[in-house]
Write a protein that holds these residues in place. Structure first.
Motif, PDB file in Angstrom:
ATOM      1  N   ARG A  41       0.833  -1.203   0.000  1.00  0.00           N
ATOM      2  CA  ARG A  41       0.000   0.000   0.000  1.00  0.00           C
ATOM      3  C   ARG A  41       0.870   1.257   0.000  1.00  0.00           C
ATOM      4  O   ARG A  41       0.609   2.209  -0.742  1.00  0.00           O
ATOM      5  CB  ARG A  41      -0.906  -0.018   1.223  1.00  0.00           C
ATOM      6  CG  ARG A  41      -1.908   1.122   1.283  1.00  0.00           C
ATOM      7  CD  ARG A  41      -2.822   0.959   2.486  1.00  0.00           C
ATOM      8  NE  ARG A  41      -3.592  -0.273   2.406  1.00  0.00           N
ATOM      9  CZ  ARG A  41      -3.450  -1.297   3.252  1.00  0.00           C
ATOM     10  NH1 ARG A  41      -2.554  -1.232   4.228  1.00  0.00           N
ATOM     11  NH2 ARG A  41      -4.176  -2.383   3.106  1.00  0.00           N
ATOM     12  N   ARG A  84     -12.339   0.931   5.150  1.00  0.00           N
ATOM     13  CA  ARG A  84     -11.620   1.137   6.411  1.00  0.00           C
ATOM     14  C   ARG A  84     -12.106   0.172   7.492  1.00  0.00           C
ATOM     15  O   ARG A  84     -11.291  -0.354   8.265  1.00  0.00           O
ATOM     16  CB  ARG A  84     -11.805   2.589   6.862  1.00  0.00           C
ATOM     17  CG  ARG A  84     -11.085   2.937   8.130  1.00  0.00           C
ATOM     18  CD  ARG A  84     -11.079   4.427   8.362  1.00  0.00           C
ATOM     19  NE  ARG A  84     -10.484   4.740   9.652  1.00  0.00           N
ATOM     20  CZ  ARG A  84     -10.122   5.948  10.029  1.00  0.00           C
ATOM     21  NH1 ARG A  84     -10.287   6.960   9.199  1.00  0.00           N
ATOM     22  NH2 ARG A  84      -9.591   6.164  11.202  1.00  0.00           N
ATOM     23  N   HIS A 100      -4.340   4.601   2.551  1.00  0.00           N
ATOM     24  CA  HIS A 100      -5.584   3.902   2.271  1.00  0.00           C
ATOM     25  C   HIS A 100      -6.459   4.702   1.311  1.00  0.00           C
ATOM     26  O   HIS A 100      -7.124   4.125   0.440  1.00  0.00           O
ATOM     27  CB  HIS A 100      -6.339   3.621   3.573  1.00  0.00           C
ATOM     28  CG  HIS A 100      -5.840   2.434   4.329  1.00  0.00           C
ATOM     29  ND1 HIS A 100      -6.252   1.153   4.052  1.00  0.00           N
ATOM     30  CD2 HIS A 100      -4.939   2.335   5.336  1.00  0.00           C
ATOM     31  CE1 HIS A 100      -5.649   0.304   4.883  1.00  0.00           C
ATOM     32  NE2 HIS A 100      -4.846   0.992   5.666  1.00  0.00           N
ATOM     33  N   GLU A 103      -5.028   4.200  -2.080  1.00  0.00           N
ATOM     34  CA  GLU A 103      -5.323   2.852  -2.569  1.00  0.00           C
ATOM     35  C   GLU A 103      -6.750   2.749  -3.085  1.00  0.00           C
ATOM     36  O   GLU A 103      -6.986   2.212  -4.180  1.00  0.00           O
ATOM     37  CB  GLU A 103      -5.120   1.830  -1.450  1.00  0.00           C
ATOM     38  CG  GLU A 103      -5.485   0.410  -1.865  1.00  0.00           C
ATOM     39  CD  GLU A 103      -5.569  -0.546  -0.696  1.00  0.00           C
ATOM     40  OE1 GLU A 103      -6.331  -1.527  -0.801  1.00  0.00           O
ATOM     41  OE2 GLU A 103      -4.892  -0.316   0.332  1.00  0.00           O
TER      42      GLU A 103
END
Length: 216
Positions: A41, A84, A100, A103
Motif C-alpha cells: 500500500r 476502512r 488507504h 489505494e
C-alpha cells in the motif's frame, strides 16, 4: 518468503481479501501478511509514478492539479468507510490513512476502461475524469461494484476484472523493481498530496511516509 507465497499475498491484496481470511490459505502469519499489505500500500504511489499509464492510467489522472478534490471525496465516501472497517478498523495515523485513501482511489480507477479517453491529446479530458469521479464517488453505494462509476464518466467503460488489473500491473512493476529489505526506494519519488485529503485545508502539501521494504 517464497515467491509463491508473496504472489499469493499480492493476489489477496489486489482482491481486497481481509488478513484473517487470507492467513489460513497461505500458511503465512497474519502479522507477516499485515506487514506485506502495508508495504504494498505504501509503495503503490511509487509503482504508479514509475508506470503512469498502467493501473488504468492512474499516474496520468492522479498527477492532475485538481486531484486533491478526488482524494477528499474518496475519503468521505461510503466506499472508503466500508474499506476502512474491513481493512483498518484501528487506523489512527494520518500517514497511513492517506495511503488507504490513495489505494481506494486507484481501485476506483482500475474499475474503469479509459482506453477511449484521449489523455495526451486533450488535457481537459483528465480534468473531466477527476471532477466527475469526485462528484460520483460519494454517491456510489458501498456494496455496489466499483464498475458502476463508468456510467458517470464520458468515454469510460466498466472494466470486467479490476482486481486482476491491479494484481497484474503491480506484479509487472515488481518484476523489474523488486522490493528490498534495505536501501532506498526507486529513484521516482511518491507524489505529493494536499493536506486537504485529511484536514480539509490547502495550506500545505503532504508527503507519504517512506514505506518499509521486504524481500521477494
Amino acid at each position: 518468503m517464497s515467491e509463491h507465497k508473496f504472489l499469493r499475498i499480492l493476489q489477496g491484496y489486489a482482491e481486497g481479501t481481509p488478513i484473517q481470511a487470507l492467513a489460513p490459505t497461505t500458511h503465512v502469519s497474519g502479522k507477516t501478511i499485515r506487514a506485506t499489505y502495508a508495504t504494498l500500500r505504501a509503495h503503490l504511489p511509487v509503482a504508479i509514478s514509475t508506470q503512469p499509464e498502467r493501473f488504468s492510467g492512474a499516474g496520468l489522472v492522479l498527477s492532475h492539479h485538481e486531484t486533491p478534490a478526488l482524494f477528499h471525496a474518496a475519503r468521505r465516501s461510503p466506499v472508503f468507510r466500508r474499506h476502512r472497517r474491513r481493512h483498518a478498523p484501528r487506523l489512527k495515523c494520518p500517514d497511513e490513512e492517506l495511503e488507504h485513501v490513495y489505494e481506494i482511489t486507484v481501485r476506483l480507477l482500475c474499475a474503469l476502461d479509459l482506453r477511449e479517453v484521449s489523455f495526451h491529446e486533450d488535457g481537459s479530458a483528465v480534468r473531466e475524469i477527476v471532477l466527475r469521479l469526485a462528484e460520483a464517488v460519494p454517491r456510489l453505494h458501498p456494496r455496489a461494484p466499483l464498475q458502476k462509476l463508468a456510467a458517470l464518466i464520458p468515454g469510460a467503460k466498466p472494466h470486467a476484472h479490476p482486481e486482476l488489473r491491479l494484481y497484474e500491473d503491480y506484479r509487472r512493476y515488481l518484476l523489474k523493481n523488486p522490493l528490498r529489505t534495505q536501501g532506498s526506494l526507486s529513484p521516482n519519488p511518491p507524489p505529493q498530496f494536499h493536506s486537504s485529503v485529511i484536514r480539509g485545508s490547502t495550506d500545505a502539501d503532504f508527503k507519504f511516509r517512506q514505506p518499509a521494504l521486504i524481500d521477494i
